[in-house]
Design an enzyme around this catalytic site. Structure first.
Site, PDB file in Angstrom:
ATOM      1  N   ASP A  93       0.821  -1.211   0.000  1.00  0.00           N
ATOM      2  CA  ASP A  93       0.000   0.000   0.000  1.00  0.00           C
ATOM      3  C   ASP A  93       0.860   1.268   0.000  1.00  0.00           C
ATOM      4  O   ASP A  93       2.041   1.234   0.315  1.00  0.00           O
ATOM      5  CB  ASP A  93      -0.896  -0.041   1.238  1.00  0.00           C
ATOM      6  CG  ASP A  93      -2.180   0.751   1.044  1.00  0.00           C
ATOM      7  OD1 ASP A  93      -2.310   1.440   0.008  1.00  0.00           O
ATOM      8  OD2 ASP A  93      -3.049   0.675   1.930  1.00  0.00           O
ATOM      9  N   CYS A 129      -1.361  -1.061  -4.376  1.00  0.00           N
ATOM     10  CA  CYS A 129      -2.444  -0.226  -3.860  1.00  0.00           C
ATOM     11  C   CYS A 129      -1.876   1.169  -3.657  1.00  0.00           C
ATOM     12  O   CYS A 129      -0.730   1.311  -3.230  1.00  0.00           O
ATOM     13  CB  CYS A 129      -2.965  -0.820  -2.552  1.00  0.00           C
ATOM     14  SG  CYS A 129      -4.416   0.009  -1.902  1.00  0.00           S
ATOM     15  N   ASP A 144     -10.653   3.977  -1.934  1.00  0.00           N
ATOM     16  CA  ASP A 144     -11.213   3.036  -0.967  1.00  0.00           C
ATOM     17  C   ASP A 144     -12.735   3.102  -0.962  1.00  0.00           C
ATOM     18  O   ASP A 144     -13.308   4.181  -1.061  1.00  0.00           O
ATOM     19  CB  ASP A 144     -10.779   3.412   0.456  1.00  0.00           C
ATOM     20  CG  ASP A 144      -9.328   3.088   0.733  1.00  0.00           C
ATOM     21  OD1 ASP A 144      -8.571   2.896  -0.224  1.00  0.00           O
ATOM     22  OD2 ASP A 144      -8.970   3.036   1.926  1.00  0.00           O
TER      23      ASP A 144
HETATM   24  C1  9PG Z   1      -5.073   0.959   5.593  1.00  0.00           C
HETATM   25  C2  9PG Z   1      -5.822   1.345   4.366  1.00  0.00           C
HETATM   26  C3  9PG Z   1      -6.446   0.135   3.657  1.00  0.00           C
HETATM   27  C4  9PG Z   1      -7.028   0.570   2.331  1.00  0.00           C
HETATM   28  C5  9PG Z   1      -5.971   1.277   1.513  1.00  0.00           C
HETATM   29  C6  9PG Z   1      -5.449   2.465   2.287  1.00  0.00           C
HETATM   30  O1  9PG Z   1      -6.555   9.288   1.011  1.00  0.00           O
HETATM   31  N1  9PG Z   1      -6.434   8.796   2.145  1.00  0.00           N
HETATM   32  O2  9PG Z   1      -6.389   9.483   3.173  1.00  0.00           O
HETATM   33  C7  9PG Z   1      -6.417   7.416   2.248  1.00  0.00           C
HETATM   34  C8  9PG Z   1      -6.362   6.799   3.488  1.00  0.00           C
HETATM   35  C9  9PG Z   1      -6.353   5.445   3.580  1.00  0.00           C
HETATM   36  C10 9PG Z   1      -6.407   4.696   2.446  1.00  0.00           C
HETATM   37  C11 9PG Z   1      -6.461   5.287   1.214  1.00  0.00           C
HETATM   38  C12 9PG Z   1      -6.471   6.649   1.107  1.00  0.00           C
HETATM   39  O3  9PG Z   1      -6.492   3.338   2.550  1.00  0.00           O
HETATM   40  O4  9PG Z   1      -6.464   1.679   0.271  1.00  0.00           O
HETATM   41  O5  9PG Z   1      -7.519  -0.543   1.614  1.00  0.00           O
HETATM   42  O6  9PG Z   1      -5.469  -0.864   3.437  1.00  0.00           O
HETATM   43  O7  9PG Z   1      -4.916   2.017   3.518  1.00  0.00           O
HETATM   44  O8  9PG Z   1      -4.547   2.077   6.225  1.00  0.00           O
END
Ligand code: 9PG
Length: 873
Positions: free
Chosen positions: A387, A429, A448
């Site tokens: 990720d 991811c 997400d």
């Molecule tokens: C775990 C998560 C999950 C999820 C991932 C990722 O833009 N944002 O602030 C943002 C926060 C979290 C995020 C994506 C974007 O999620 O996609 O499936 O694994 O991390 O922390």
């Protein structure tokens, strides 16, 4: 298509400054005409070669610094003008830089890319550049690729960069009189020494009628050039994130594991993946927080013993100041001048909020990554969700500045792959899309999901609304990035959630998510607290898995197409095609109730006389006036999901063991690893004491055969020399092809991967529990004397009941399950004991030796059939 210009953006200073808005200074832009051959532009020599065929042109450009000084090469621009537009307002696909970035259609107006309402650092999280060059004012922007078309015409134009992990591609577009200016800009942002040469990533420009088709062809070329990993089995699983979030505890995982094992009859999934929340700190992936007191190794073992594939989340390039990694190697980080680079702001991950990023231009960092992932795989975690990958490819200062941003990502992923080994499933991811092709097996293609339709107002950050976690945002990208599936990787649409408690999603909204995933044929990972699910909610998971699997097995490459991709910000839906029909989602993403239309003919589904069937409990269609037109009344955020049948001329069913593959997997294993029991049981099978399935149960259920031994055996199984040709022939002629097997799903999945072939199948189930085989019948039919776990005759009859008029072919070699199939088929190709049995019963068949003979027979049959059908008309 007119060629307009060739340009280079560069700086004469070898260490130019990137200003606080991300712009390189001093910067120059020089341009000349775009034409094949060698030309000089300022201190550079550019060599352009053009490869044009029909409506596709590919440009390869070499840039050489012909000066003696080191220069800074920012980007190379190729400019075109598209003039064949017929009518209607122009719209284009705004494609985002990384997994979570906005991808949807926009009007190609004169205003250009909307100004980003927050600063360049935030903009740089979702766009390949934090600040577009000032001369791009008034241009629209799309990362990697774009397609533009008239809303009421059938002409479209694609421009895309075939990234290879060096340059980062951007497409700029703007209306220009009666035409459109379309430019690709490949960004390097690296020093180039005197005399040095850089190859620009290939540029593809193509014209056509269908934007989907243009994107699919582009993805085919990109996938082939970058060695895309597209052959993994269809992925199903459970993930801890969207119910437990950061608060996940060991007991939550174990409780869900138990619940999944207890419900295996209803929902068969493979992967159980622990997400964010277990780690001691960001960067310390092998150590756990106090909520996981035993560490992660016993969890991998527990998941595996329960019969699932262990999966785990990491953010491999991210480092918090609290981590031991940071303490030990504070110098391993990407920098921004004097400060460590900031990859993201995450108050739950670090007291100070800022998360720093490993510098993969350092050998020692790559070695560390390899070691970490070797250790995770060593524990048994063979499904790795990687990720926040974009962080390493942001504009930042690396120890080796010659490595372009995309190369930093690629090096890092290569190090992960080297440690994880060739068989681990790597899921990208938050990942820049172009540079990761060839390294990941799956890719998140959207923001997400969340247990709410729209983004949370309280955490609103200007400019990030389209990308923050929200089911609406995820659905938008599922609809607009369908063309990538099994061309670049397996699409991960993000998790399905079906619960009705502890969620703000309505049933209509979670069903829209399910319908979009199902019709896309992408991975199905669900994320609910399993013990809380009601039987009907479990059924929604089960049905979504079955439908997505059906779409996914519809072709070697993805077969799902967006409906009206450019028509609105959200495509109108998605149609997952197979040779025997389609699973079609028509989505109302709007906030009001609407009557919507679906024109089946327009998506390539001619009428068959049989009405479409509503799926997942979604609204029934009404006739929409003209033939093939349907109407639905959809509530806000509601969808209709339909199965539409086709009437193929022929349909081909084929046995697997001994027919599609030369060996018989089950029989060989039994002879090799359970010889004595097998001989005794076989006698009782012969004498009629057992039927075929009871024999399997007695012999194979509980068989102690390690996964490693099984895999080593499967690697020795060979496909019939005509097997690939048979599948390809059927796909080419839109003839449904299906394996009917009394063998096992797990083996068929693995063998498809090993043989590089993809087919739909019906078979029995096999999983591992505590190291032993567990089996269950796939499609038993108590009424049939065949007594197998998968009654082939019943499968064929089920097909016939909804595909009238197809000539049904069965290919086989066995005297039990294949003989049963023959009783429902029109034409039989037979060898071995099946041929003998048919001789005895006086049933006609065509003998064959290899499947190449069968292809020739089918060729003749199709010819005759086409001719007959025409004659009947
Ligand atoms: C775990 C998560 C999950 C999820 C991932 C990722 O833009 N944002 O602030 C943002 C926060 C979290 C995020 C994506 C974007 O999620 O996609 O499936 O694994 O991390 O922390």
């Amino acid at each position: 298509m007119e060629v307009v210009r060739l340009g280079v953006r560069y700086s004469g200073s070898s260490f130019p400054k990137r200003s606080d808005v991300g712009v390189i200074e001093p910067i120059s832009f020089i341009e000349g005409p775009l034409m094949p051959g060698v030309q000089r532009l300022g201190p550079f020599e550019l060599t352009v070669s053009l490869d044009a065929a029909g409506d596709v042109a590919s440009y390869d450009v070499l840039v050489r610094n012909r000066s003696e000084r080191t220069l800074h090469l920012e980007s190379v621009v190729l400019g075109f003008r598209w003039t064949q537009i017929e009518t209607g307002a122009l719209r284009f696909l705004r494609h985002g830089w990384q997994s979570w970035s906005f991808t949807g259609a926009r009007a190609l107006d004169g205003a250009g890319e909307p100004a980003f309402p927050s600063g360049p650092w935030l903009r740089g999280i979702h766009h390949s550049v934090g600040s577009p060059p000032p001369d791009r004012d008034g241009w629209h922007e799309s990362d990697l690729v774009s397609v533009v078309g008239g809303s009421s015409s059938t002409a479209a134009c694609l421009a895309g960069v075939l990234e290879r992990g060096v340059g980062t591609g951007v497409v700029y577009l703007k209306p220009d009189g009666q035409g459109v200016r379309v430019e690709t800009e490949v960004r390097f942002e690296v020093p180039i020494a005197g005399g040095d040469l850089r190859a620009v990533e290939r540029i593809r420009v193509a014209l056509g009628e269908d934007p989907n088709r243009l994107l699919e062809d582009y993805a085919d070329e990109l996938g082939a050039a970058a060695g895309a990993r597209t052959g993994s089995p269809f992925q199903t699983g459970w993930c801890s994130w969207y119910h437990f979030f950061h608060g996940v505890r060991e007991e939550d995982l174990l409780r869900n594991l138990e619940a999944l094992a207890a419900r295996r009859e209803q929902i068969a999934i493979d992967v159980v993946q622990l997400d964010d929340g277990y780690q001691r700190a960001i960067g310390d992936w092998l150590e756990t927080s106090e909520r996981f007191p035993r560490g992660i190794a016993p969890l991998a073992a527990a998941i595996r013993d329960a019969g699932f594939r262990p999966g785990i989340w990491t953010a491999p390039f991210c480092v918090s100041v609290e981590s031991r990694l940071h303490q030990a190697h504070g110098d391993w980080l990407l920098r921004n001048g004097p400060d460590p680079h900031r990859g993201l702001l995450h108050p739950q991950w670090s007291k100070q909020g800022w998360i720093h990023v490993l510098d993969t231009s350092r050998e020692e960092v790559c070695a560390h990554l390899s070691r970490t992932f070797a250790a995770l795989v060593g524990m048994g975690f063979t499904y790795l969700k990687l990720d926040f990958l974009y962080t390493v490819a942001m504009q930042a200062d690396a120890r080796d500045p010659r490595l372009a941003r995309a190369e930093r990502l690629r090096r890092g992923l290569e190090a992960v792959r080297a440690g994880a080994g060739p068989d681990a499933f790597l899921l990208g991811c938050g990942c820049p899309l172009g540079a990761a092709v060839g390294l990941v097996d799956g890719m998140r293609i959207g923001p997400d999901v969340a247990p709410a339709w729209a983004p949370d107002e309280r955490s609103r950050i200007p400019g990030l609304e389209p990308t923050t976690p929200a089911t609406r945002n995820a659905v938008r990208n599922i609809l607009s990035r369908a063309w990538m599936h099994r061309r670049l990787w397996l699409n991960d649409p993000d998790c399905l959630m079906v619960r009705t408690r502890e969620t703000a999603l309505t049933v209509a909204e979670s069903t829209t998510l399910a319908a979009s995933i199902a019709a896309s044929g992408g991975m199905v990972i669900f994320s609910d607290d399993v013990p809380l699910l009601s039987p009907s909610e479990l059924a929604l998971v089960r049905d979504t898995i079955a439908l997505a699997r059906e779409v996914d097995s519809g072709g070697a490459r993805g077969t799902a197409r967006s409906i009206d991709l450019l028509g609105d910000e959200f495509a109108a839906g998605i149609a997952g095609h197979t040779a025997s029909g389609a699973v079609v989602a028509r989505v109302n993403a709007r906030d009001d109730s609407r009557e919507v239309e679906l024109d089946l003919a327009a998506i390539g589904l001619p009428p068959t006389g049989l009405p479409p069937v509503s799926l997942l409990g979604t609204p029934e269609p009404r006739p929409g006036g003209a033939e093939g037109r349907l109407r639905f009344d959809l509530a806000p955020h509601q969808s209709a999901l339909l199965r539409v049948h086709r009437n193929p001329l022929l349909a081909v069913f084929c046995d697997y063991d001994g027919t599609f593959a030369l060996q018989d997997v089950g029989a060989t294993l039994a002879r090799r690893y359970a010889r004595e029991r097998r001989d005794a049981l076989f006698e009782r099978l012969r004498s009629g004491e057992f039927n075929a399935w009871s024999y399997n149960m007695e012999l194979l259920d509980g068989l102690q055969l390690s996964e490693e031994t099984l895999d080593a055996f499967l690697r020795t199984v060979e496909a019939d020399p005509g097997a690939h040709r048979l599948v390809a022939w059927c796909e080419e002629h839109a003839i449904p092809f299906r394996i009917l097997s009394d063998g096992f799903d797990r083996n068929l999945d693995r063998l498809q991967e090993l043989h590089g072939v993809r087919f739909a199948y019906d078979a029995n189930r096999l999983w591992y529990e505590n190291g032993s085989w567990r089996i269950a019948p796939g499609h038993p039919n108590p009424e049939c004397p065949c007594g197998t776990g998968t009654c082939k005759q019943a499968r064929i009859r089920a097909f016939r009941s909804v595909h009238h008029g197809a000539v049904v072919v069965h290919i086989g070699n066995g005297r039990v399950s294949d003989l049963c199939a023959c009783r429902a088929a029109d034409v039989v190709f037979a060898k071995d004991t099946l041929a003998e049995a048919l001789d005895r019963e006086g049933i006609a068949y065509e003998p064959f030796e290899t499947l190449n003979d069968v292809v020739e027979g089918l060729e003749r049959l199709l010819h005759k059939r086409t001719w007959e059908t025409r004659g009947e008309e």
